[in-house]
Design an enzyme around this catalytic site. Structure first.
Site, PDB file in Angstrom:
ATOM      1  CG  ASP A 120      50.784  54.367  57.161  1.00 35.92           C
ATOM      2  OD1 ASP A 120      50.998  53.901  58.152  1.00 35.92           O
ATOM      3  OD2 ASP A 120      50.302  55.423  56.646  1.00 35.92           O
ATOM      4  CG  ASN A 162      48.302  58.437  58.364  1.00 29.84           C
ATOM      5  OD1 ASN A 162      48.585  57.331  57.943  1.00 29.84           O
ATOM      6  ND2 ASN A 162      47.247  59.076  58.300  1.00 29.84           N
ATOM      7  CG  ASP A 182      46.228  55.146  58.725  1.00 30.93           C
ATOM      8  OD1 ASP A 182      45.323  55.725  58.250  1.00 30.93           O
ATOM      9  OD2 ASP A 182      47.460  54.666  57.918  1.00 30.93           O
ATOM     10  CG  ASP A 189      49.126  57.719  53.413  1.00 28.91           C
ATOM     11  OD1 ASP A 189      49.088  57.449  54.871  1.00 28.91           O
ATOM     12  OD2 ASP A 189      50.148  58.204  53.042  1.00 28.91           O
ATOM     13  CG  ASP A 227      40.803  51.140  38.728  1.00 25.31           C
ATOM     14  OD1 ASP A 227      41.725  50.740  39.179  1.00 25.31           O
ATOM     15  OD2 ASP A 227      39.672  50.833  37.908  1.00 25.31           O
ATOM     16  CG  ASP A 246      36.762  47.485  37.745  1.00 25.63           C
ATOM     17  OD1 ASP A 246      35.719  47.285  38.506  1.00 25.63           O
ATOM     18  OD2 ASP A 246      37.608  46.763  38.094  1.00 25.63           O
ATOM     19  CD  GLU A 277      39.298  44.088  35.264  1.00 26.16           C
ATOM     20  OE1 GLU A 277      39.921  42.959  35.994  1.00 26.16           O
ATOM     21  OE2 GLU A 277      38.207  44.835  35.505  1.00 26.16           O
ATOM     22  CG  HIS A 285      44.442  45.067  41.865  1.00 28.73           C
ATOM     23  ND1 HIS A 285      44.275  45.363  40.728  1.00 28.73           N
ATOM     24  CD2 HIS A 285      42.840  45.007  42.017  1.00 28.73           C
ATOM     25  CE1 HIS A 285      43.170  45.720  40.081  1.00 28.73           C
ATOM     26  NE2 HIS A 285      42.371  45.418  41.046  1.00 28.73           N
ATOM     27  CG  ASP A 286      41.691  41.615  40.537  1.00 30.38           C
ATOM     28  OD1 ASP A 286      41.378  42.385  39.324  1.00 30.38           O
ATOM     29  OD2 ASP A 286      41.446  42.097  41.652  1.00 30.38           O
TER      30      ASP A 286
HETATM   31  O1  TEU Z   1      38.340  42.725  38.406  1.00 27.41           O
HETATM   32  C1  TEU Z   1      37.487  42.058  37.782  1.00 27.41           C
HETATM   33  C2  TEU Z   1      37.803  40.523  37.542  1.00 27.41           C
HETATM   34  O2  TEU Z   1      37.876  40.176  36.347  1.00 27.41           O
HETATM   35  C3  TEU Z   1      38.028  39.966  38.849  1.00 27.41           C
HETATM   36  O3  TEU Z   1      37.342  40.126  39.558  1.00 27.41           O
HETATM   37  C4  TEU Z   1      38.380  38.572  38.551  1.00 27.41           C
HETATM   38  O4  TEU Z   1      37.322  38.145  37.861  1.00 27.41           O
HETATM   39  C5  TEU Z   1      38.558  37.755  39.933  1.00 27.41           C
HETATM   40  O5  TEU Z   1      39.527  38.692  40.453  1.00 27.41           O
HETATM   41  C6  TEU Z   1      38.857  36.481  39.291  1.00 27.41           C
HETATM   42  O6  TEU Z   1      39.155  36.061  40.501  1.00 27.41           O
HETATM   43  C7  TEU Z   1      37.878  44.115  38.572  1.00 27.41           C
HETATM   44  C8  TEU Z   1      38.882  44.541  39.702  1.00 27.41           C
HETATM   45  O7  TEU Z   1      40.193  44.419  39.069  1.00 27.41           O
HETATM   46  C9  TEU Z   1      38.797  43.745  41.059  1.00 27.41           C
HETATM   47  O8  TEU Z   1      39.650  44.345  41.814  1.00 27.41           O
HETATM   48  C10 TEU Z   1      37.205  43.840  41.296  1.00 27.41           C
HETATM   49  O9  TEU Z   1      37.054  43.068  42.553  1.00 27.41           O
HETATM   50  C11 TEU Z   1      36.319  43.846  40.351  1.00 27.41           C
HETATM   51  O10 TEU Z   1      36.631  44.236  39.109  1.00 27.41           O
HETATM   52  C12 TEU Z   1      35.143  44.327  41.077  1.00 27.41           C
HETATM   53  O11 TEU Z   1      35.239  45.904  40.683  1.00 27.41           O
HETATM   54 CA    CA Z   2      48.250  55.811  56.136  1.00 31.50          CA
END
Ligand code: TEU
Ligand code: CA
Length: 540
Positions: free
Chosen positions: A26, A28, A30, A34, A103, A196, A249, A318-319
């Site tokens: 971050d 700024n 908040d 960013d 993305d 995605d 993905e 991130h998943d």
């Molecule tokens: O993720 C697709 C996906 O496979 C995940 O949602 C996964 O199935 C799930 O996390 C299992 O728990 C992509 C992105 O990486 C994810 O962040 C998004 O939420 C999703 O697509 C929808 O855009």
């Molecule tokens: Ca910020």
């Protein structure tokens, strides 16, 4: 297929770093990461040896799914800054020879995208941009529950949240719109896209699906021929005009399905993220977690190494929950197990992807209640489990084993955090006190420095980039494999358990890297989570 490849492209020999903008830096106060924050950390990424940056979504969005629900593909969300900030990031990264991939979320848009708002009018030219039916079929959402919601007397499809309506890829206008958006960003100088859930965008029919515990209906939209045609068209009409690449993905793909997407002669994608190695510790779906069994996992890794044309190698994103907490041991062997996992990531065949914080061994979050969790998927699953009378204790255990928020806690820059001067949008893990960049930069034996050494080792040994892969030993939680080409052979040995283990093969050679400062094989006892990279021939 795991064979030696003559030449490699910049994206095959690259080192990719994924940034989840909301949690990186971050600038700024908040409490939300960013673009200016990312710019302020480019030298850090340069020093680490990163050559490609994958930016999770920064577009205009109501953030129902933290940006994976886009309402304007051509503008930057004010949370992250302005288009000028984005232009500056591309420029400043370029000065440091760091390319940026964006993305591309085109299976669905936000329900606040003007296309969808207008699509609700049956006479609108945008009606067919989405998938409407008079009555829903039995398909279920990735986030649980029905994949349909009603507006007026019609129902629209959303394979993810109800605020993420799926686009109708049978409509050529949708193809035109997305091609314009891709040209817009590639003309700006970005170097490609992370696509995605790209293998579910084409729904061949909307017939009911075979009843399943999760993802009822997937046989009608998973890896359909129509999807391959779309990818070939996007390649021919867009990607082939730029020195750029695509990584898809691709949920639930088999090796053969992956090769059909990435083999050069197919002219579709350049590589894909597969998920089989992310599903060895679960029954049916990730909410029913089982104990992690290294032997099972390494056999999956080995299969993809041997039979996929190329791999996009990752242990985190991130998943997914943090790898040292899931595949390693963040309690008693945090440092050494994080280094062992890194050894595998950077010595496998394929392009390695680092997720922000992985390079310092960030662990799962120290959340205390559902209020601490922000992820739409976690709250949805918790609500559904509640309706199914799962006890509060069971639901919390599920969240602590699988919530995506474990990957989304703020980056730990110093012992006080360093992510923001304000209040972070999601809590910072209190172990930032002992796990942070500042401290590891000063400690040459840190996980961070070990990442640098592995990235350097990869750059100095072409065989690690495009050499063949051969499994040697995959038992007793010990993973041994060889990477070789005509003039070099490198052996990698990893003890993926907390037990001392006898080295199961005779070996001599030059130790290139060890996470326990081993120099030779006088002592053939492997320490817990020990990893060794050796350059030598094996004596049978
Ligand atoms: O993720 C697709 C996906 O496979 C995940 O949602 C996964 O199935 C799930 O996390 C299992 O728990 C992509 C992105 O990486 C994810 O962040 C998004 O939420 C999703 O697509 C929808 O855009
Ligand atoms: Ca910020």
């Amino acid at each position: 297929m795991g064979d030696y490849m003559e030449t490699t492209t910049w994206w095959q020999s690259g080192i990719v770093y994924q940034i989840y903008p909301r949690s990186f830096q971050d600038s700024n106060g908040d409490g939300i990461g960013d673009l200016q924050g990312i710019i302020s950390r480019l030298d850090y990424l340069k020093e680490l040896g990163v050559t490609i940056m994958w930016l999770s979504p920064v577009y205009q969005s109501p953030n129902d799914d933290n940006g994976y629900d886009i309402s304007d593909y051509l503008s930057i969300h004010p949370d992250y800054g302005t288009m000028d900030d984005m232009n500056l990031l591309i420029e400043e990264a370029g000065k440091r020879n760091i390319k940026i991939i964006m993305d591309l979320v085109i299976n669905h848009t936000s329900d606040e995208h003007p296309w969808f708002i207008q699509s609700q009018d049956k006479n609108s030219p945008y009606r067919d941009y989405y998938i409407w039916k008079d009555k829903p079929n039995n398909w279920t959402s990735f986030f649980g529950g029905s994949a349909w919601d009603q507006i007026g007397d019609s129902y629209y499809l959303h394979l993810f949240s109800k605020k993420q309506p799926d686009l109708n890829w049978k409509n050529p206008k949708v193809m035109e719109e997305i091609q314009k958006i891709m040209h817009f960003w590639l003309k700006k100088g970005i170097a490609g896209f992370r696509c995605d859930v790209i293998n579910i965008i084409y729904k061949t029919t909307l017939e009911n699906g075979k009843k399943r515990f999760v993802l009822t209906g997937k046989e009608h939209y998973h890896s359909q021929e129509g999807c391959h045609e779309i990818l070939r068209t996007l390649r021919k009409n867009v990607m082939d005009y730029y020195d750029a690449f695509t990584v898809g993905e691709t949920v639930l793909v088999s090796v053969d399905q992956a090769n059909d997407l990435i083999k050069p002669e197919r002219k579709e994608l350049d590589m894909v993220f597969s998920f089989e190695h992310m599903e060895t510790d679960q029954i049916n779906n990730k909410w029913f977690r089982t104990k992690f069994k290294p032997n099972k996992w390494m056999k999956v890794i080995s299969k993809w190494q041997e039979h996929a044309h190329w791999n996009a190698n990752y242990l985190e994103n991130h998943d997914q929950t943090r790898s040292v907490s899931r595949f390693g041991n963040d309690k008693d062997y945090h440092d050494i197990s994080a280094k062992m996992l890194a050894t595998i990531l950077f010595t496998l065949k394929g392009t390695p992807y680092i997720y922000e914080g992985q390079e310092i061994g960030m662990t799962n979050g120290d959340f205390e209640s559902m209020e601490d969790l922000k992820d739409v998927e976690s709250h949805r699953i918790n609500d559904i489990a509640k309706k199914l009378h799962f006890t509060k204790k069971m639901r919390w255990k599920m969240m602590m084993r699988s919530s995506r928020d474990h990957a989304r806690t703020p980056m730990q820059w110093n012992s006080d955090g360093g992510f923001t001067k304000g209040t972070p949008w999601i809590r910072i893990n209190r172990n930032t006190k002992v796990i942070n960049v500042e401290e590891q930069l000063e400690n040459s034996h840190s996980i961070l420095h070990f990442y640098k050494k592995l990235i350097q080792l990869r750059k100095e040994n072409q065989v690690l980039i495009n050499g063949s892969f051969k499994p040697i030993y995959m038992k007793k939680n010990i993973f041994i494999y060889e990477r070789f080409n005509t003039n070099q052979s490198i052996i990698v040995i990893c003890n993926m358990s907390k037990s001392y283990q006898k080295l199961p093969i005779n070996i001599n050679g030059k130790v290139l890297l060890s996470n326990v400062n081993r120099n030779d094989f006088m002592d053939s006892l492997l320490k817990p989570y020990e990893s060794i990279v050796i350059e030598r021939r094996i004596e049978s």
